[in-house]
Motif scaffolding. Structure first.
Motif, PDB file in Angstrom:
ATOM      1  N   GLU A 349       0.819  -1.208   0.000  1.00  0.00           N
ATOM      2  CA  GLU A 349       0.000   0.000   0.000  1.00  0.00           C
ATOM      3  C   GLU A 349       0.855   1.261   0.000  1.00  0.00           C
ATOM      4  O   GLU A 349       0.483   2.285  -0.582  1.00  0.00           O
ATOM      5  CB  GLU A 349      -0.929  -0.010   1.205  1.00  0.00           C
ATOM      6  N   GLN A 350       2.040   1.179   0.619  1.00  0.00           N
ATOM      7  CA  GLN A 350       2.896   2.363   0.716  1.00  0.00           C
ATOM      8  C   GLN A 350       3.918   2.441  -0.413  1.00  0.00           C
ATOM      9  O   GLN A 350       4.159   3.515  -0.978  1.00  0.00           O
ATOM     10  CB  GLN A 350       3.619   2.347   2.064  1.00  0.00           C
ATOM     11  N   HIS A 351       4.519   1.299  -0.781  1.00  0.00           N
ATOM     12  CA  HIS A 351       5.629   1.322  -1.747  1.00  0.00           C
ATOM     13  C   HIS A 351       5.264   0.714  -3.101  1.00  0.00           C
ATOM     14  O   HIS A 351       6.020   0.900  -4.074  1.00  0.00           O
ATOM     15  CB  HIS A 351       6.843   0.572  -1.175  1.00  0.00           C
TER      16      HIS A 351
END
Length: 371
Positions: A349-351
């Motif tokens: 979700e972040q990277h």
């Protein structure tokens, strides 16, 4: 098991274990028949595919004639007769002294045509309606996360539930009410089982109380009555012509009586084949594939030089490289590495990439690993 068979002062009253066993046998018949039809439908789809798609109706149609025959001939359903049980019209007062003095089976206790019709409603109609309600609930996406419904089928179900028409409101109401209604029905049946277990009621099902029919064991009088009936029939078959005529006329009845042995045997055989061809069966270990040795799984991609995870953390078996804890809810990425679901979800979700190989990865590419 003999101890449970003699519970209570009435020797002809069946134990709860016998009643549950005969219901389980009845519930096994439908999936066994559906499995057999599905196997043959793969070879003959032109003739059997429609039957498989309408299996509930086909099974109800077949069992109507089977149960009707056993109720008329033996005074019990197929599964009840298999376990040595019978149905009787429950008298208002138990004539124990009259039974001891006269003996035999009272004619007033035998099932009439009206009792047979009532029994067929609850033996065939009620399971059919429950099966259709469960299928319709699953068709509406009951018990499934809406995010998992992708594609045209999921979109169609979503539109059907979000329609502001009368049918759309009825579908939403059914989807909301059905789980609670089903739980209430099962609790109701459980309550009757408990009451029957502690001799608070002579009926283990509420509809038996409505119809005035209870389930009993086959006693000596029933066996003597059946033997006398067989002896009377054997006297009629004196000539060869009469025997052939009797055989032709009663061949459907003989076939239905044979189901008492054939159906349980078929269920056991199907379960044996299912176990024999399962991945954990010894047949897998004893047999070799004619296509040669199994293809080994692909090797893991090497870690990226700019990966922030040390190599020693990646090689630890059963440990998540991100949280360094035992893997919980194992989830694999396209790169082949396995992480905890929460760890993999948060990192992607972040990277939007694998934390080891830095290859691009999306949410829908995560795969659950079944251990």
């Amino acid at each position: 098991m003999e101890f449970f068979n003699d519970v209570g002062s009435d020797p002809l009253k069946p134990s709860l274990f016998e009643l549950v066993a005969q219901e389980q046998l009845r519930d096994l018949l439908q999936p066994a028949l559906k499995y057999v039809l599905s196997v043959f439908a793969q070879r003959y789809p032109r003739y059997l595919l429609r039957i498989v798609n309408r299996h509930e109706e086909f099974y109800a149609f077949i069992m109507f004639f089977v149960e009707r025959h056993f109720l008329r001939t033996h005074g019990a359903s197929f599964s009840e007769n298999f376990y040595g049980l019978k149905r009787r019209r429950r008298p208002l007062i138990e004539p124990e002294r009259a039974r001891a003095a006269v003996g035999g089976v009272f004619r007033e206790e035998r099932l009439r045509n009206r009792d047979i019709r009532k029994s067929l409603v609850f033996l065939i109609g009620l399971p059919y309606l429950r099966a259709k309600a469960q299928d319709y609930y699953e068709e509406l996406g009951g018990g499934i996360d809406p995010e998992l419904l992708e594609g045209s089928e999921g979109a169609r179900q979503t539109r059907a539930l979000t329609e502001e028409t009368l049918m759309g409101k009825m579908r939403r109401a059914f989807k909301a009410i059905y789980p609670w209604a089903n739980v209430t029905f099962e609790c109701w049946l459980l309550l009757y089982n408990i009451l029957y277990l502690f001799d608070r009621t002579p009926f283990h099902r509420p509809w038996l109380a409505w119809t005035g029919i209870d389930i009993r064991r086959l006693g000596l009088d029933d066996l003597v009555s059946g033997s006398a009936l067989i002896a009377g029939r054997s006297q009629i078959r004196r000539t060869l012509l009469q025997r052939i005529r009797r055989l032709v006329l009663t061949s459907p009845r003989l076939l239905l009586d044979a189901l008492k042995v054939l159906l349980p045997t078929a269920i056991f055989f199907i379960k044996f084949l299912e176990w024999w061809f399962s991945p954990s069966s010894p047949a897998r270990a004893l047999s070799t594939s004619p296509l040669g040795p199994a293809v080994p799984p692909p090797k893991l991609l090497p870690p990226h030089p700019q990966s922030l995870i040390p190599v020693d953390r990646i090689t630890k078996f059963g440990m998540c490289p991100l949280c360094e804890q035992p893997i919980a809810n194992a989830t694999a990425l396209p790169s082949g590495y396995v992480f905890c679901y929460r760890c993999a979800y948060g990192h992607i979700e972040q990277h939007h990439s694998c934390p080891v190989t830095l290859l691009p990865a999306q949410m829908w590419q995560m795969r659950k690993v079944l251990v």
